[in-house]
Structures are given as structure tokens and as C-alpha cells.
Design a protein around this motif. Structure first.
Motif, PDB file in Angstrom:
ATOM      1  N   GLU A   1       0.899  -1.109   0.028  1.00  0.00           N
ATOM      2  CA  GLU A   1       0.061  -0.008   0.191  1.00  0.00           C
ATOM      3  C   GLU A   1       0.769   1.113  -0.105  1.00  0.00           C
ATOM      4  O   GLU A   1       0.493   2.269  -0.649  1.00  0.00           O
ATOM      5  CB  GLU A   1      -0.999  -0.139   1.221  1.00  0.00           C
ATOM      6  N   ALA A   2       1.860   1.181   0.745  1.00  0.00           N
ATOM      7  CA  ALA A   2       2.805   2.348   0.783  1.00  0.00           C
ATOM      8  C   ALA A   2       3.472   2.636  -0.503  1.00  0.00           C
ATOM      9  O   ALA A   2       3.597   3.607  -1.028  1.00  0.00           O
ATOM     10  CB  ALA A   2       3.906   2.424   1.625  1.00  0.00           C
ATOM     11  N   LEU A   3       3.801   1.621  -1.312  1.00  0.00           N
ATOM     12  CA  LEU A   3       4.513   1.795  -2.736  1.00  0.00           C
ATOM     13  C   LEU A   3       3.418   2.207  -3.454  1.00  0.00           C
ATOM     14  O   LEU A   3       3.717   2.833  -4.352  1.00  0.00           O
ATOM     15  CB  LEU A   3       4.891   0.216  -3.073  1.00  0.00           C
ATOM     16  N   ARG A   4       2.179   1.786  -3.453  1.00  0.00           N
ATOM     17  CA  ARG A   4       1.036   2.355  -4.369  1.00  0.00           C
ATOM     18  C   ARG A   4       0.985   3.690  -4.189  1.00  0.00           C
ATOM     19  O   ARG A   4       0.754   4.543  -4.954  1.00  0.00           O
ATOM     20  CB  ARG A   4      -0.265   1.518  -3.944  1.00  0.00           C
ATOM     21  N   GLN A   5       0.906   4.292  -2.953  1.00  0.00           N
ATOM     22  CA  GLN A   5       0.688   5.444  -2.416  1.00  0.00           C
ATOM     23  C   GLN A   5       1.910   6.338  -3.027  1.00  0.00           C
ATOM     24  O   GLN A   5       1.805   7.608  -3.384  1.00  0.00           O
ATOM     25  CB  GLN A   5       0.657   5.978  -1.063  1.00  0.00           C
TER      26      GLN A   5
ATOM     27  N   VAL B   1       2.761   8.512 -11.298  1.00  0.00           N
ATOM     28  CA  VAL B   1       2.374   7.593 -12.460  1.00  0.00           C
ATOM     29  C   VAL B   1       0.881   7.407 -12.497  1.00  0.00           C
ATOM     30  O   VAL B   1       0.112   7.452 -11.614  1.00  0.00           O
ATOM     31  CB  VAL B   1       2.893   6.146 -12.223  1.00  0.00           C
ATOM     32  N   ASP B   2       0.236   7.419 -13.840  1.00  0.00           N
ATOM     33  CA  ASP B   2      -1.044   7.367 -13.859  1.00  0.00           C
ATOM     34  C   ASP B   2      -1.711   6.178 -13.500  1.00  0.00           C
ATOM     35  O   ASP B   2      -1.074   4.962 -13.530  1.00  0.00           O
ATOM     36  CB  ASP B   2      -1.375   7.262 -15.519  1.00  0.00           C
ATOM     37  N   ARG B   3      -2.766   6.098 -12.789  1.00  0.00           N
ATOM     38  CA  ARG B   3      -3.367   4.982 -12.022  1.00  0.00           C
ATOM     39  C   ARG B   3      -3.521   3.642 -13.012  1.00  0.00           C
ATOM     40  O   ARG B   3      -3.298   2.594 -12.399  1.00  0.00           O
ATOM     41  CB  ARG B   3      -4.789   5.365 -11.249  1.00  0.00           C
ATOM     42  N   ILE B   4      -3.776   3.872 -14.030  1.00  0.00           N
ATOM     43  CA  ILE B   4      -3.884   3.040 -15.146  1.00  0.00           C
ATOM     44  C   ILE B   4      -2.397   2.079 -15.039  1.00  0.00           C
ATOM     45  O   ILE B   4      -2.769   1.065 -15.724  1.00  0.00           O
ATOM     46  CB  ILE B   4      -4.554   3.441 -16.491  1.00  0.00           C
ATOM     47  N   ALA B   5      -1.731   2.583 -14.871  1.00  0.00           N
ATOM     48  CA  ALA B   5      -0.312   1.976 -15.087  1.00  0.00           C
ATOM     49  C   ALA B   5       0.275   1.590 -13.763  1.00  0.00           C
ATOM     50  O   ALA B   5       1.332   1.018 -13.697  1.00  0.00           O
ATOM     51  CB  ALA B   5       0.957   2.890 -15.408  1.00  0.00           C
TER      52      ALA B   5
END
Length: 559
Positions: A399-403, A409-413
Motif C-alpha cells: 500500500e505504501a508503494l502504491r501511494q 504515475v497514471d493509475r492505469i499504469a
């Protein structure tokens, strides 16, 4: 050693080429020429025009290489000698020589042969690309191309190396190890070690006499600071690194522990060497090797080089920009672009954003095959990431990496699949290939959770998910686990539980009763009958028994 003292490759077996000392450490003077003659005779005694060479010993390999050229054969250098590789090359009529079972071997001892000078443009060699962006592909090179690259390396670095012997941690079965560990020392008169130095314990005993080390980022990024490097440090004339970028912290470690910066060499199997740098922990620009010209075309690096097959310009797949003080800076691969929902996305940019989080030391993003493109990320946690993993768990780290990607980075990527690993998989060249990364996301079987592990009995359970490689290609219309996968899993589990390593001989009373689909919690039980070399297995879930039976192994080989 001045460049003019170098003997061209085509003249190494000619009159007057012999040197007083042996080119291979530990070999007697004249032994190398004798082994070349023995290999020439061996190749002349078999009909195949193309021969795959595979040796652990670099000295014997070098003798076989020149023996093949003298016999008019074309050597191929596969990266491995696995059964699949041997079968694939056999379909092309390529014979094998060296270490693999059934391969051609030269007679023991040294043979005699008259001096011979080779034609550098007629002698060819087939190497294979690393496979970092796909399946390895064959690349043919002439001896002349290889020799021109050696001349460039000697002009750039020969003065600092002198006559120091050459040691290496990398395989000679690929272009970097072939040139730096074998052909360059042979040509320049520097003796080379026939065996690779795989472990740090083998490196610390080198020196204090002068030496050269040919290494890779995979090795240099794991140098233990608590080793006594004094002897190596005292003798080290130069350490080379190639096969991938050396991370700034690893470059700093080399400089700190060994008192000099690693010389990174940039290039590929197709292009040969292009440029070098010795950053020592900083992001330094690349300096072209002698004779190499470069320019930029719409952000792509283009080169003209004597290491290429012709004198024209070649556009590479590397993005670059000119450095303010000369040379160029690399900005990732142009071919690492994927299209998701009509948008072109850079895998390198996603990796850069993950690294900028401060939570990971390494990150690789891959496009995963399927009915729609999904991105997977394999990450190696750094100190902060390991602390987050230990205190809050894997989900919190991801989750920290996603944040950290938010706003970068575009969420689609954003990667949809993640693998947290201690180290990225690397091959003998120290490269992380596309195939190896893909296998992280398509494991052959689930990781077992053990309930019991005894000398003769073991039990536990597996969580079956659709990512498993075993689901590929067997039932196109549905995700159903084939029965043969359960047999494979039973054998793998038994190897873990009982040390099973015997030769499979057959099956008894094997039954497959219920289908295994993704999401199943599969419980297993294993029973090892040592007296009869039999393995009993049973896989079951809430719906009943999925598979059971006995597998027989060669008597006396079970453990």
C-alpha cells in the motif's frame, strides 16, 4: 602493456605468436597450443559444420574455440546446456562439444600441429542475446569484429592493466565474459584464470600481486563490508562491470572497500562495447570507447562503430541525452513501452517512481500476458521497506508503494500484481531476464504451509490460484489443474520434506477424482516408504479427494 604488443586473434596460432608464459594460469608453457591442436583434430573428425561449445573451464573452452576455427567450424556459444537448449540447437544441426553428457571431447594430452593463421572475416562465432526483453536470439559475429573491439579495449584500458592476470566472476559463454575473461587476455598476453570466482571467499585471497577482476552488478552489489579486502585491494589494477547498470550505492561500496571505482562498460551482444564510465557512486555520463561515434535521433542513441558488421549508423533501443560536459546519459529503453487502454506507458518510469519511494533497493516492472495487459512489479525492499514489512506486513508495504505512485504515475499504469523478493533473479551474466521475471508471476506450484514434517510422513496445505503456470494451455476453455501437476507437486513437496532425489520409475493405483480449480484450499499428505522406494500422496479439499496414489523411484536413490 602498450597496445602495439597485442597479437590479433587471427595470428594467435601462427608462427611467432607463442609467448614464454602460458596464457592460462596453472597451465605449462606450450600446453594451450597443444590443446588447440587436440581440439582441432577432434572437430575435423566429426562432420557437423556448427558446434555448440559449453565448458566450465575457460582455458579448455578457449582451446576448443580456436580448434573449431582452425577446423573450419562455426562455434555457437549457448548460455546454458539445459535439455531444452540442447534439443533446440540439435534441430538446427548443431553438434555439442565440452561438458554436457554425450558431447564431443578432445583426446587427453597435447597434440602437435603446424602454425596457422586464420582469416578474421571468414571465422565466425554465434552468440546469444541476453533475453532481457524477450527470448534469447542468435547473433553472428566475425573474428574481425571481435578483434577490433579488443583493440578498442586495449587502447582505452591496457595502460593501467599492464601484464596483470585476469580473474572473473562471470561466465565466458556470453559476449562480456568471452571478451574480458578470455579473448582480450589471450590477445594482450595477460594470463587468465580458467575457473570462475563465484564466492567472495575466493576473492579475498587474491592479491597483493597485481590482478584484474571481471565482475557484474549482481556480484558487486553484494560485497560484505566485514570481509578483509586488504590483499585484493592492494593488488587490484582494475575491476570491470557490465551486463546492467551498477546502482550508485553499489558503486560507492566498490570504491570504499576496494579503493577504486568500478569501470562500467555499456553495450550489447549486437552492438559490442559502446561506452564506459567509472562513477564511483555518482551518476556519471558515458564516454564512448575509442573508435565509437554517437549521435541522437529523436532521443534515441545511434552509434557507428568498428565493432558492428558494417560501417553504417545503427539506431539502438536506448533513450539518451547529451551530457553538459561531454558524453551521454542513458534514459532507459525505448522498447520498454507498453500500451494499456490506448495509452503508451514507460515501464522504466514506473520503476523510477518505485525506487524514489525510498522503500525498495530494486524494482522491475513487466507486462504480464493474458486477455488484457496487466503490469507486475518485482521489488527488493531496502532498509526502510524491510522495517515496514517486519512491523506492518506485506499488505502495508504494498500500500505504501502504491501511494508513492500517486501523482507520479497514471493509475492505469499501477502494477496489479506484486512480488516482494530478497533478490531479483539473475542468470550467469548477472542479468535479470524477461523470462526469469515472468516466472516469478507464474510459479510452478503454490508455496506450501506445513503442518507436519517427519522422517516418513508430512502434511500441509496449498492455496491454489490462477497465477500458477500449471494452468497454462491444458484446458483452453476453463481453468482446470491437470492431473500431471499433482504428480509434479507431490514430487516437489517430497523433495522438500524427505530430501527425495531419486529417478522416477512409475506409478501405482493413481486416481484423479475431483477437479482442482483456482481458489481451492488443497490439503496434502505424503508418506515415504523407504524400504520400497515409494511415495504415497493424497490431495483433498472440502469437495473430496482430488488425487491419490503411489509413485515409484529407483531403489536406493530415494534420499
Amino acid at each position: 602493456m602498450p597496445p602495439e604488443s597485442r597479437i590479433p586473434l587471427h595470428a594467435l596460432c601462427g608462427a611467432g605468436a607463442a609467448r614464454a608464459a602460458s596464457p592460462v594460469l596453472g597451465w605449462a608453457p606450450g600446453a594451450w597450443a597443444g590443446r588447440v591442436a587436440a581440439w582441432r583434430a577432434a572437430f575435423e573428425g566429426q562432420p557437423a559444420a556448427d558446434v555448440a561449445l559449453y565448458f566450465e573451464d575457460a582455458g579448455e573452452f578457449s582451446a576448443a574455440l580456436f580448434g573449431a576455427w582452425l577446423a573450419g567450424r562455426t562455434p555457437w556459444l549457448p548460455g546454458d546446456a539445459l535439455a531444452g537448449t540442447r534439443t533446440a540447437l540439435a534441430r538446427h544441426g548443431v553438434a555439442w562439444a565440452g561438458d554436457p553428457p554425450g558431447a564431443l571431447r578432445a583426446a587427453d594430452g597435447n597434440a602437435m600441429a603446424p602454425p596457422a593463421t586464420l582469416d578474421p572475416e571468414a571465422c565466425r562465432l554465434v552468440l546469444f542475446t541476453s533475453g532481457t526483453t524477450g527470448e534469447p536470439q542468435p547473433v553472428a559475429k566475425t573474428m574481425g569484429q571481435l578483434d577490433r573491439e579488443l583493440a578498442s579495449l586495449e587502447a582505452a584500458f591496457g595502460g593501467r592493466l599492464g601484464a596483470a592476470p585476469v580473474f572473473g566472476t562471470v561466465s565466458h559463454q556470453h559476449i562480456y565474459g568471452l571478451l574480458f575473461r578470455v579473448l582480450w587476455p589471450l590477445s594482450a598476453g595477460r594470463p587468465f584464470a580458467p575457473a570462475r570466482k563465484v564466492y567472495n571467499e575466493e576473492l579475498v585471497v587474491l592479491g597483493p600481486e597485481p590482478l584484474v577482476l571481471v565482475a557484474s552488478p549482481a556480484h558487486l552489489k553484494r560485497l560484505p563490508p566485514n570481509q578483509d579486502w586488504g590483499s585484493l585491494r592492494a593488488g587490484l589494477r582494475a575491476v570491470f562491470s557490465s551486463g546492467g547498470p551498477l546502482a550508485p550505492d553499489a558503486a560507492l561500496d566498490v570504491r570504499t572497500l576496494w579503493d577504486q571505482a568500478a569501470i562500467e562498460v555499456f553495450g550489447s551482444t549486437e552492438t559490442g562495447g559502446i561506452a564506459w564510465r567509472a562513477p564511483g557512486g555518482e551518476q556519471a555520463p558515458w564516454t564512448p570507447l575509442p573508435g565509437v561515434q554517437w549521435t541522437l535521433d529523436e532521443g534515441r542513441l545511434c552509434i557507428r562503430s568498428p565493432h558492428l558488421a558494417d560501417g553504417g549508423w545503427l539506431q539502438t533501443s536506448d533513450r539518451a541525452e547529451a551530457a553538459p560536459d561531454g558524453g551521454f546519459l542513458l534514459r532507459g529503453r525505448a522498447d520498454r513501452i507498453v500500451k494499456i487502454e490506448e495509452r503508451r506507458l514507460s515501464l522504466g518510469a514506473i520503476e523510477a517512481a518505485l525506487l524514489a519511494s525510498g522503500l525498495v533497493d530494486e524494482a522491475r516492472v513487466v507486462a504480464l500476458p493474458g486477455h488484457r495487459v496487466l503490469l507486475g512489479a518485482a521489488v527488493v525492499p531496502g532498509e526502510a521497506g524491510r522495517a515496514r514489512l517486519a512491523s506492518a506486513g506485506r499488505a502495508a508495504l504494498l500500500e505504501a508503494l502504491r501511494q508513492s505512485l500517486e501523482g507520479q504515475v497514471d493509475r492505469i499504469a499501477w502494477p496489479r500484481r506484486w512480488r516482494v523478493v530478497d533478490a531479483l533473479p539473475v542468470d550467469a551474466r548477472g542479468k535479470t531476464t524477461q523470462r526469469a521475471l515472468g516466472e516469478l508471476f507464474r510459479p510452478p506450484m503454490p508455496a506450501p504451509e506445513w503442518d507436519e514434517r517427519g522422517a516418513a510422513h508430512a502434511s500441509g496445505w496449498l492455496r491454489v490460484d490462477e497465477e500458477l503456470a500449471a494452468f497454462d494451455g491444458h484446458f483452453p476453455q476453463a481453468l482446470i489443474l491437470p492431473g500431471v501437476a499433482l504428480l509434479d507437486w507431490a514430487t516437489r513437496l517430497a523433495a522438500d520434506a524427505f530430501g527425495l532425489a531419486g529417478t522416477f520409475e512409475g506409478m501405482e493405483t493413481v486416481k484423479f477424482q475431483h477437479l482442482v480449480r483456482p481458489g481451492t484450499r488443497l490439503e496434502f499428505r505424503l508418506d515415504w516408504d523407504a524400504a520400497r522406494s515409494r511415495l504415497g500422496f493424497r490431495f483433498a479439499s472440502g469437495v473430496g479427494v482430488h488425487g491419490s496414489g503411489w509413485l515409484r523411484f529407483a531403489a536406493g536413490e530415494g534420499r
